[in-house]
Design an enzyme around this catalytic site. Structure first.
Site, PDB file in Angstrom:
ATOM      1  N   GLU A 254      39.106 117.095  27.978  1.00 30.66           N
ATOM      2  CA  GLU A 254      40.012 116.390  27.061  1.00 30.66           C
ATOM      3  C   GLU A 254      40.507 115.185  27.839  1.00 30.66           C
ATOM      4  O   GLU A 254      41.240 115.330  28.817  1.00 30.66           O
ATOM      5  CB  GLU A 254      41.202 117.279  26.687  1.00 30.66           C
ATOM      6  CG  GLU A 254      40.825 118.605  26.055  1.00 30.66           C
ATOM      7  CD  GLU A 254      40.223 118.455  24.684  1.00 30.66           C
ATOM      8  OE1 GLU A 254      40.356 117.380  24.085  1.00 30.66           O
ATOM      9  OE2 GLU A 254      39.584 119.402  24.206  1.00 30.66           O
ATOM     10  N   CYS A 293      48.373 112.249  24.879  1.00 34.78           N
ATOM     11  CA  CYS A 293      46.967 111.901  24.650  1.00 34.78           C
ATOM     12  C   CYS A 293      46.740 111.555  23.181  1.00 34.78           C
ATOM     13  O   CYS A 293      45.802 110.853  22.846  1.00 34.78           O
ATOM     14  CB  CYS A 293      46.083 113.056  25.071  1.00 34.78           C
ATOM     15  SG  CYS A 293      46.618 114.607  24.341  1.00 34.78           S
TER      16      CYS A 293
HETATM   17  P1  NAP Z   1      44.381 112.640  36.230  1.00 36.36           P
HETATM   18  O1  NAP Z   1      44.782 111.826  37.395  1.00 36.36           O
HETATM   19  O2  NAP Z   1      42.966 112.657  35.831  1.00 36.36           O
HETATM   20  O3  NAP Z   1      44.917 114.125  36.538  1.00 36.36           O
HETATM   21  C1  NAP Z   1      44.749 115.171  35.633  1.00 36.36           C
HETATM   22  C2  NAP Z   1      44.665 116.477  36.384  1.00 36.36           C
HETATM   23  O4  NAP Z   1      43.519 116.484  37.214  1.00 36.36           O
HETATM   24  C3  NAP Z   1      45.849 116.758  37.316  1.00 36.36           C
HETATM   25  O5  NAP Z   1      46.122 118.126  37.310  1.00 36.36           O
HETATM   26  C4  NAP Z   1      45.292 116.358  38.672  1.00 36.36           C
HETATM   27  O6  NAP Z   1      45.934 117.003  39.733  1.00 36.36           O
HETATM   28  C5  NAP Z   1      43.868 116.831  38.546  1.00 36.36           C
HETATM   29  N1  NAP Z   1      42.937 116.195  39.434  1.00 36.36           N
HETATM   30  C6  NAP Z   1      42.876 114.899  39.789  1.00 36.36           C
HETATM   31  N2  NAP Z   1      41.818 114.706  40.608  1.00 36.36           N
HETATM   32  C7  NAP Z   1      41.214 115.912  40.763  1.00 36.36           C
HETATM   33  C8  NAP Z   1      40.077 116.350  41.499  1.00 36.36           C
HETATM   34  N3  NAP Z   1      39.332 115.526  42.210  1.00 36.36           N
HETATM   35  N4  NAP Z   1      39.757 117.664  41.455  1.00 36.36           N
HETATM   36  C9  NAP Z   1      40.476 118.536  40.732  1.00 36.36           C
HETATM   37  N5  NAP Z   1      41.558 118.163  40.017  1.00 36.36           N
HETATM   38  C10 NAP Z   1      41.929 116.860  40.019  1.00 36.36           C
HETATM   39  O7  NAP Z   1      45.151 112.223  34.938  1.00 36.36           O
HETATM   40  P2  NAP Z   1      46.647 111.703  34.811  1.00 36.36           P
HETATM   41  O8  NAP Z   1      46.659 110.275  35.141  1.00 36.36           O
HETATM   42  O9  NAP Z   1      47.563 112.609  35.508  1.00 36.36           O
HETATM   43  O10 NAP Z   1      46.874 111.951  33.255  1.00 36.36           O
HETATM   44  C11 NAP Z   1      46.879 110.939  32.321  1.00 36.36           C
HETATM   45  C12 NAP Z   1      45.564 110.837  31.606  1.00 36.36           C
HETATM   46  O11 NAP Z   1      45.249 112.072  31.006  1.00 36.36           O
HETATM   47  C13 NAP Z   1      45.623 109.834  30.495  1.00 36.36           C
HETATM   48  O12 NAP Z   1      44.527 108.987  30.593  1.00 36.36           O
HETATM   49  C14 NAP Z   1      45.534 110.645  29.219  1.00 36.36           C
HETATM   50  O13 NAP Z   1      44.859 110.013  28.179  1.00 36.36           O
HETATM   51  C15 NAP Z   1      44.840 111.867  29.656  1.00 36.36           C
HETATM   52  N6  NAP Z   1      45.302 112.997  28.851  1.00 36.36           N
HETATM   53  C16 NAP Z   1      44.462 113.534  27.933  1.00 36.36           C
HETATM   54  C17 NAP Z   1      44.863 114.613  27.166  1.00 36.36           C
HETATM   55  C18 NAP Z   1      43.950 115.234  26.152  1.00 36.36           C
HETATM   56  O14 NAP Z   1      44.249 116.327  25.662  1.00 36.36           O
HETATM   57  N7  NAP Z   1      42.862 114.616  25.784  1.00 36.36           N
HETATM   58  C19 NAP Z   1      46.128 115.144  27.338  1.00 36.36           C
HETATM   59  C20 NAP Z   1      46.964 114.558  28.279  1.00 36.36           C
HETATM   60  C21 NAP Z   1      46.531 113.491  29.039  1.00 36.36           C
HETATM   61  P3  NAP Z   1      47.002 116.243  40.678  1.00 36.36           P
HETATM   62  O15 NAP Z   1      48.177 115.978  39.835  1.00 36.36           O
HETATM   63  O16 NAP Z   1      47.239 117.214  41.752  1.00 36.36           O
HETATM   64  O17 NAP Z   1      46.307 114.979  41.121  1.00 36.36           O
END
Ligand code: NAP
Length: 519
Positions: A254, A293
């Site tokens: 997602e 999102c």
């Molecule tokens: P992100 O940086 O991709 O992080 C999301 C999750 O992934 C966090 O728990 C993060 O942990 C983890 N993560 C990051 N790098 C990782 C890796 N290499 N291995 C394993 N886990 C890893 O996203 P964000 O910036 O926090 O969130 C915002 C984005 O999420 C926006 O673009 C939004 O559109 C999207 N989003 C989508 C939905 C949906 O349902 N489609 C819902 C909410 C948000 P850490 O925090 O420890 O880095």
């Protein structure tokens, strides 16, 4: 300083080093720290697969449903504490914190009820059985049985309670143990949810990782599942891991989405559909400070209505007060982290190359009740595309904050659908119209570009929850850029954790085996 703990092998564990600070978004002061250093991910996986999987699979759907119901009640009993923690950890207003916490409670209860209704059966039928041979004796039937692995569920920072609960509910009801990994920045809320939940699930069914996933992902195998919510960039890195590709591990994503709200040409500037359109768009820009999102990023408006929509939205959004959640005048909290603020500022700069800012500065603002110069506050920001159909950036650059762009259009449902599709796949599109021809053309020309289509019309205006609400009955997920994933959607949400098996054999035997016919 408070340490956020991990929960593995049935015990709470502090990390042993490499701590990451969690910061109060209103003051920028550290409030806690988290680390998963020292967690043995191999042991955690083995234990969850062995203990949790075995016990969950031995339970019927009704038993697992009853467990989810008790989990929902446990969160409900701690609701006030969870809301307070969410306010502190994410900076969100109480109302927005409730949206997250109540969503978790409601979703667990929904899946609890589904499980109880499924009763004592141990596998699910997938469609009707059918005769395969000359007589009706040789029979075929598809069934769904739980995978024997673990569901690793990685969540984004914006819904620390609901994100955890909605993913866990589907896996647990399917009979698959969960290792949940919240975003580190908001893992205090997740830790508190877990405190309420772990005693209600069988040993091994629930584990929590607060911090890095270390080598966990590379240890996943063919019976495991990775369910991810977050940015498209992280998703790409995860889903292309050779170990996951080699084992054909299921990966559900997602990700980003530039959701659109579309105003139909039939909607006059007064009346219920007009009102619900404005109410929804305002809410979808400002709720959770636009960090949803499913938030509206593009507002597609028939050209002759652009001035009226712009004026009405400016009036509504101008009354929004960014500030500390404890301050009486605050109606919108800050962004959650320094990097979210930096991304929102640079994102509006990018959009401003193709759109005029008609409300807001695109820069950090001071928050009501917070020290000047402190906190990740960002006011509602409305832009208007200069180009008729909006430059590419308007359709492709997601600003994860209270930011949306008005895009004029001239034609019918086909043109609107084509514009919506320029985002390359969205979670949800909302369309406000009572005109069946317009809606039909939209559906025909672009229905496949969004996972969910929310139709706001006069007859249902009073009951509409808002396009951003991911209801457990309906699919959450979208094609392409939105990740291509499918979560929720009632029983559809369980499929990620179930293997479809085609059974063939003697009809009577199969029907008894699968519960299609009882002795
Ligand atoms: P992100 O940086 O991709 O992080 C999301 C999750 O992934 C966090 O728990 C993060 O942990 C983890 N993560 C990051 N790098 C990782 C890796 N290499 N291995 C394993 N886990 C890893 O996203 P964000 O910036 O926090 O969130 C915002 C984005 O999420 C926006 O673009 C939004 O559109 C999207 N989003 C989508 C939905 C949906 O349902 N489609 C819902 C909410 C948000 P850490 O925090 O420890 O880095």
């Amino acid at each position: 300083m408070r340490i956020v703990r991990n929960y593995t092998l049935g015990a709470w564990r502090d990390g042993t080093g490499g701590f990451v600070p969690l910061v109060d978004p209103c003051s920028e002061e550290p409030i806690a720290q988290a680390s998963s250093h020292g967690v043995d991910f191999g042991e955690a996986l083995d234990w969850a697969r062995r203990e949790g999987g075995r016990t969950l699979r031995a339970m019927s759907f009704a038993e697992r449903g009853t467990m989810l119901n008790s989990m929902s009640r446990a969160l409900s009993e701690r609701r006030d504490d969870l809301i307070a923690e969410s306010v502190r950890n994410t900076g969100t207003t109480r109302r927005d914190a409730k949206f997250d916490v109540d969503g978790a409670i409601f979703t667990l209860a929904h899946y609890g009820q589904l499980g109880v209704a499924l009763g004592e059966r141990v596998c699910l039928l997938d469609g009707e059985g059918e005769a395969l041979g000359r007589s009706a004796r040789l029979w075929g039937q598809h069934v769904l049985v739980p995978l024997h692995g673990v569901a690793v569920q990685i969540n984004a920072f914006n819904f620390p309670a609901w994100g955890l609960a909605e993913k866990a509910a589907c896996a647990l009801l399917a009979g698959v143990p969960v290792i949940s990994k919240p975003a580190t920045s908001t893992c205090l809320v997740a830790e508190q949810c877990f405190e309420a939940l772990v005693g209600l699930a069988p040993s091994g069914a629930l584990s929590l990782i607060c911090g890095s996933t270390g080598d966990l992902i590379d240890r996943l195998g063919e019976q495991d599942v990775l369910a991810f919510t977050g940015s498209a960039a992280t998703a790409l890195g995860l889903r292309s891991r050779p170990s996951l590709l080699r084992a054909s591990t299921r990966v559900n994503v997602e990700a980003d989405s530039l959701n659109a709200a579309v105003l139909g040409p039939d909607v006059e500037t007064s009346g219920e559909t007009w009102d619900v359109f404005l109410r929804d768009v305002e809410r979808e820009i400002t709720q959770k400070t636009g960090q949803k999102c499913t938030a509206v990023r593009r507002i597609l408006v028939p050209r002759e209505r652009v001035e009226a929509v712009q004026a009405a939205l400016i009036e509504r959004l101008s009354s929004v007060v960014p500030g500390h959640p404890d301050h009486a005048s605050t109606t919108m909290g800050p962004l959650t982290t320094a990097s979210q603020l930096a991304d929102a500022q640079s994102g509006v700069e990018r959009l401003a190359a193709a759109a005029e800012i008609v409300l807001g500065s695109g820069r950090r603002v001071d928050g009501a009740g917070s020290a000047p110069g402190r906190g990740y506050f960002f006011g509602p920001t409305l832009l208007r595309a200069r180009d008729a159909a909006g430059d590419e950036v308007v359709h492709t650059h997601e600003v994860f904050g209270p930011v949306a762009t008005i895009v004029p259009f001239d034609g019918g449902g086909g043109e609107a659908a084509e514009l919506v599709a320029r985002a390359g796949g969205s979670l949800v599109s909302s369309i406000y119209s009572d005109d069946r021809a317009f809606l039909g053309e939209y559906l025909r020309c672009g229905g496949s570009s969004s996972g969910r289509l929310y139709i706001g019309s006069a007859k249902v205006a009073a009951q509409l929850p808002g396009s951003g609400v991911a209801m457990p009955q309906l699919l959450h997920g979208g094609p392409g850029r939105a990740g291509g994933g499918t979560e929720l959607g009632g029983m559809r949400g369980l499929r990620l954790y179930l293997q479809c098996v085609a059974l063939s054999g003697d009809r009577a035997l199969l029907e008894r085996l699968t519960g299609a016919r009882h002795e």
